[in-house]
Write an enzyme that holds these catalytic residues in place. Structure first.
Site, PDB file in Angstrom:
ATOM      1  N   GLY A   2      -6.189  -7.837  14.021  1.00  0.00           N
ATOM      2  CA  GLY A   2      -6.659  -9.021  14.734  1.00  0.00           C
ATOM      3  C   GLY A   2      -7.380  -8.587  16.009  1.00  0.00           C
ATOM      4  O   GLY A   2      -6.897  -7.717  16.726  1.00  0.00           O
ATOM      5  N   ARG A  38       0.806  -1.231   0.000  1.00  0.00           N
ATOM      6  CA  ARG A  38       0.000   0.000   0.000  1.00  0.00           C
ATOM      7  C   ARG A  38       0.839   1.282   0.000  1.00  0.00           C
ATOM      8  O   ARG A  38       0.326   2.366  -0.236  1.00  0.00           O
ATOM      9  CB  ARG A  38      -0.975  -0.010   1.188  1.00  0.00           C
ATOM     10  CG  ARG A  38      -2.182  -0.879   0.922  1.00  0.00           C
ATOM     11  CD  ARG A  38      -3.059  -1.001   2.143  1.00  0.00           C
ATOM     12  NE  ARG A  38      -2.448  -1.886   3.138  1.00  0.00           N
ATOM     13  CZ  ARG A  38      -2.875  -2.002   4.403  1.00  0.00           C
ATOM     14  NH1 ARG A  38      -3.885  -1.279   4.831  1.00  0.00           N
ATOM     15  NH2 ARG A  38      -2.291  -2.833   5.233  1.00  0.00           N
ATOM     16  N   THR A  71       3.062 -14.551   9.395  1.00  0.00           N
ATOM     17  CA  THR A  71       3.838 -14.135  10.571  1.00  0.00           C
ATOM     18  C   THR A  71       4.320 -15.332  11.394  1.00  0.00           C
ATOM     19  O   THR A  71       5.392 -15.268  11.999  1.00  0.00           O
ATOM     20  CB  THR A  71       3.014 -13.187  11.463  1.00  0.00           C
ATOM     21  OG1 THR A  71       1.737 -13.787  11.731  1.00  0.00           O
ATOM     22  CG2 THR A  71       2.781 -11.847  10.799  1.00  0.00           C
ATOM     23  N   ARG A  91      26.455  25.198   2.360  1.00  0.00           N
ATOM     24  CA  ARG A  91      26.580  23.817   1.876  1.00  0.00           C
ATOM     25  C   ARG A  91      27.653  23.086   2.676  1.00  0.00           C
ATOM     26  O   ARG A  91      28.375  23.694   3.454  1.00  0.00           O
ATOM     27  CB  ARG A  91      26.859  23.850   0.371  1.00  0.00           C
ATOM     28  CG  ARG A  91      25.633  24.379  -0.409  1.00  0.00           C
ATOM     29  CD  ARG A  91      25.978  24.752  -1.836  1.00  0.00           C
ATOM     30  NE  ARG A  91      26.708  23.700  -2.490  1.00  0.00           N
ATOM     31  CZ  ARG A  91      27.526  23.880  -3.533  1.00  0.00           C
ATOM     32  NH1 ARG A  91      27.707  25.101  -4.025  1.00  0.00           N
ATOM     33  NH2 ARG A  91      28.150  22.875  -4.069  1.00  0.00           N
TER      34      ARG A  91
HETATM   35  C1  UD1 Z   1      -0.817  -8.603  11.889  1.00  0.00           C
HETATM   36  C2  UD1 Z   1      -1.500  -9.524  12.902  1.00  0.00           C
HETATM   37  C3  UD1 Z   1      -2.739  -8.834  13.436  1.00  0.00           C
HETATM   38  C4  UD1 Z   1      -2.370  -7.500  14.047  1.00  0.00           C
HETATM   39  C5  UD1 Z   1      -1.596  -6.638  13.058  1.00  0.00           C
HETATM   40  C6  UD1 Z   1      -1.041  -5.433  13.748  1.00  0.00           C
HETATM   41  C7  UD1 Z   1      -1.052 -11.787  12.185  1.00  0.00           C
HETATM   42  C8  UD1 Z   1      -1.584 -12.987  11.478  1.00  0.00           C
HETATM   43  N1  UD1 Z   1      -1.855 -10.733  12.236  1.00  0.00           N
HETATM   44  O1  UD1 Z   1      -1.740  -8.435  10.816  1.00  0.00           O
HETATM   45  O2  UD1 Z   1      -3.357  -9.637  14.429  1.00  0.00           O
HETATM   46  O3  UD1 Z   1      -3.532  -6.817  14.485  1.00  0.00           O
HETATM   47  O4  UD1 Z   1      -0.469  -7.382  12.516  1.00  0.00           O
HETATM   48  O5  UD1 Z   1      -0.464  -4.582  12.821  1.00  0.00           O
HETATM   49  O6  UD1 Z   1       0.036 -11.843  12.708  1.00  0.00           O
HETATM   50  N2  UD1 Z   1       5.634 -10.442   7.921  1.00  0.00           N
HETATM   51  C9  UD1 Z   1       6.730 -11.223   7.651  1.00  0.00           C
HETATM   52  N3  UD1 Z   1       6.573 -12.376   6.949  1.00  0.00           N
HETATM   53  C10 UD1 Z   1       5.368 -12.809   6.527  1.00  0.00           C
HETATM   54  C11 UD1 Z   1       4.236 -12.013   6.826  1.00  0.00           C
HETATM   55  C12 UD1 Z   1       4.406 -10.842   7.521  1.00  0.00           C
HETATM   56  O7  UD1 Z   1       7.834 -10.873   8.017  1.00  0.00           O
HETATM   57  O8  UD1 Z   1       5.312 -13.872   5.912  1.00  0.00           O
HETATM   58  C13 UD1 Z   1       5.814  -9.217   8.664  1.00  0.00           C
HETATM   59  C14 UD1 Z   1       5.406  -7.972   7.885  1.00  0.00           C
HETATM   60  O9  UD1 Z   1       6.490  -7.414   7.209  1.00  0.00           O
HETATM   61  C15 UD1 Z   1       4.908  -7.058   8.975  1.00  0.00           C
HETATM   62  C16 UD1 Z   1       4.390  -8.004  10.039  1.00  0.00           C
HETATM   63  O10 UD1 Z   1       4.973  -9.257   9.780  1.00  0.00           O
HETATM   64  O11 UD1 Z   1       5.956  -6.276   9.533  1.00  0.00           O
HETATM   65  C17 UD1 Z   1       2.876  -8.103  10.050  1.00  0.00           C
HETATM   66  O12 UD1 Z   1       2.445  -8.624   8.823  1.00  0.00           O
HETATM   67  P1  UD1 Z   1       1.151  -8.071   8.100  1.00  0.00           P
HETATM   68  O13 UD1 Z   1       0.968  -8.829   6.866  1.00  0.00           O
HETATM   69  O14 UD1 Z   1       1.228  -6.605   8.004  1.00  0.00           O
HETATM   70  O15 UD1 Z   1       0.052  -8.526   9.135  1.00  0.00           O
HETATM   71  P2  UD1 Z   1      -1.329  -7.834   9.377  1.00  0.00           P
HETATM   72  O16 UD1 Z   1      -2.293  -8.349   8.408  1.00  0.00           O
HETATM   73  O17 UD1 Z   1      -1.186  -6.382   9.523  1.00  0.00           O
END
Ligand code: UD1
Ligand code: CA
Length: 505
Positions: free
Chosen positions: A143, A16, A82, A336
């Site tokens: 969540g 986004r 995650t 500068r």
């Molecule tokens: C996640 C939480 C949600 C919470 C929200 C808060 C989960 C399943 N959900 O949702 O409960 O309210 O964060 O912001 O955990 N990431 C990885 N690898 C992956 C997927 C994600 O490193 O395979 C990292 C992303 O870069 C990010 C974080 O994990 O920094 C959260 O991932 P994101 O996809 O943004 O989760 P949300 O849907 O926001």
């Protein structure tokens, strides 16, 4: 905190943002989002910190290696969720005892204090898993925290998987969780991906804990901005503004006067002394340091600058420069990189400087370019002076001695050196070194062609004015000339014992 392992999840792609730059490298307050989170983590002094990277990993890794070289990096090749990311982070950490704090990399307002409070709650409550929660006006996308009657958390239900009833819950998962390592180790392989996203959710570990009959804790953080993530540039700007408000307030409480907090932007690494005054429209950026009683602004941007005590800097754009104690800069100055202005020195209006060491009490008051130069203490550089440092191929240095008085509109053609106490006449083109105490004059003698306007501009207002003056016998304004013109009006030398046009200030 001993026996603590921290895993920062930063592998997601942040679609986004619609950016070439990975989301976690977008910055507010002069620091990347992941940089803010790692700085908060560092305050806990944990045993191990692992950042999980994936999307645009080269950029993210290079950034972390530069800003937080002690942080380990684990690669998540495919972003399967995650839970999957946490598993990779945990195995890379090599940790086998203690607690594991898992957080996301996009909550830039998070502080070390909050993390410490949360881990302490987790430990004193003896929980298998703890969740830092917040209450938000619009929980869409987060969540939801589903609590049992006793207050323990039964589950975290992701927005996409939630029922109507669960969607109405205002308490959300911040994405910051603490685990007992044994529980986490047992839970991670048990996570499934049969959900609306087809991802391994770390949050499902909470449900497993409830099923295992081990204790869970949800700890609500009142200051919800600390848990807020920036997913797009609108949120990034809002969080940037909130962070700035906090930074500006912190400095006001430390004794800095800020006339207009709304138009004052201060990066998180800036250092301000007491009784600094900041006028409206000021940006203090990077690692800028400002000394006691300095007055900055209005409308000034200083990036990585050092401003001495009692200095005044008005309507100035400066970077990588040093402004001495009691010095005076602006209005409308451009400093500068490599500008060093000595104590009580002056860089005045419409002056540009670069790689210029200007001595104590030395002045460049008006309309000048000073590049690749050294100016000795007490020297005065006349208005409109240009340090011609570039021959089209290379840059060269100009050295001006102490207490030199240079006339207005002088061009110093580098490389050139002017000795202490020397002078240069107005309009001079200085190509050769000037010895100490000498006066260098290169502007040619003035030629006067009498009657030129009447001859060459006949019929114009200019010629008419000239004719009228001649008819009245007023050749010099205010002075009625005697019948005979004196030789000095006709091409004689104009050089007196002081060079006319030297600028005083
Ligand atoms: C996640 C939480 C949600 C919470 C929200 C808060 C989960 C399943 N959900 O949702 O409960 O309210 O964060 O912001 O955990 N990431 C990885 N690898 C992956 C997927 C994600 O490193 O395979 C990292 C992303 O870069 C990010 C974080 O994990 O920094 C959260 O991932 P994101 O996809 O943004 O989760 P949300 O849907 O926001
Ligand atoms: Ca998110």
């Amino acid at each position: 905190m001993s026996d603590l392992t921290v895993i920062v999840l930063a592998a997601g792609n942040g679609k986004r943002m619609k950016s070439k730059l990975p989301k976690v490298l977008h910055s507010i307050g002069g620091r990347s989002m992941v940089g803010h989170v790692l700085t908060a983590v560092q305050a806990l002094e944990p045993d191990r910190v692992v950042t999980v990277v994936g999307h645009a990993r080269e950029q993210v890794m290079a950034h972390i290696e530069q800003t937080h070289p002690h942080v380990a990096i684990a690669v998540q090749e495919e972003q399967l969720g995650t839970g999957h990311a946490a598993r990779i982070g945990l195995s890379a950490s090599g940790a086998t005892t203690g607690d594991v704090l898992v957080l996301t990399a996009d909550t830039p307002l998070l502080t070390g204090e909050t993390l410490r409070w949360f881990v302490e709650r987790h430990r004193s409550g003896n929980r298998a898993v703890s969740i830092l929660t917040a209450e938000v006006p619009d929980p869409t996308g987060y969540g939801r925290i589903v609590r049992a009657h006793g207050g323990d958390v039964n589950a975290i239900v992701e927005d996409k998987d939630a029922t109507e009833e669960q969607r109405a819950i205002a308490e959300i998962n911040s994405g910051i969780l603490a685990f007992d390592i044994d529980f986490l180790t047992s839970a991670l392989p048990r996570l499934g991906n049969a959900n609306a996203s087809g991802e391994y959710y770390l949050t499902d570990a909470v449900k497993l804990a409830a099923e295992d009959g081990v204790r869970t804790g949800g700890y609500l953080l009142e200051d919800r901005l600390q848990t807020e993530g920036a997913n797009d540039r609108v949120q990034l700007a809002a969080l940037g503004q909130a962070l700035n408000r906090r930074t500006v307030e912190r400095w006001m409480r430390e004794g800095v006067t800020v006339i207009d907090p709304a138009t004052t932007w201060i990066h998180v690494d800036v250092e301000l002394a007491r009784d600094v005054t900041i006028l409206p429209g000021v940006q203090l950026l990077g690692a800028t340091i400002v000394g006691e009683d300095a007055l900055i602004g209005p409308d000034t941007t200083l990036t990585d600058c050092e401003v001495g005590a009692g200095a005044h800097v008005a309507r100035t754009h400066a970077s990588l420069s040093v402004i001495g104690d009691g010095a005076d800069v602006g209005p409308f100055a451009h400093l500068r990189p490599g500008t060093v202005l000595g104590a009580r020195g002056k860089i005045g209006g419409f002056v540009e400087t670069k790689n210029a060491q200007i001595g104590e009490g030395a002045k460049v008051p008006h309309l000048s370019y000073v590049g690749d130069a050294t100016i000795g203490e007490g020297a005065n550089i006349g208005a409109g002076t240009i340090f011609a440092n570039y021959d089209g191929v290379k840059k060269h240095h100009t050295s001006i001695g102490a207490h030199v008085k240079s006339g207005s509109n002088v061009t110093f053609v580098a490389p050139v050196t002017v000795g202490d106490g020397a002078g240069t006449g107005a309009g001079s083109l200085i190509r050769q070194d000037v010895p100490a105490g000498a006066m260098a004059l290169s502007a040619g003698p003035q030629r006067v062609i009498e009657g030129w306007a009447q001859a060459k501009r006949a019929g114009t207002a200019q010629a008419a004015a000239a004719e009228a003056a001649v008819a009245e016998g007023v050749l010099i304004r205010g002075e009625r000339t005697p019948g005979e013109h004196e030789a000095s009006h006709n091409g004689g030398t104009q050089i007196g014992d002081t060079p006319a046009g030297a600028t005083q200030s």
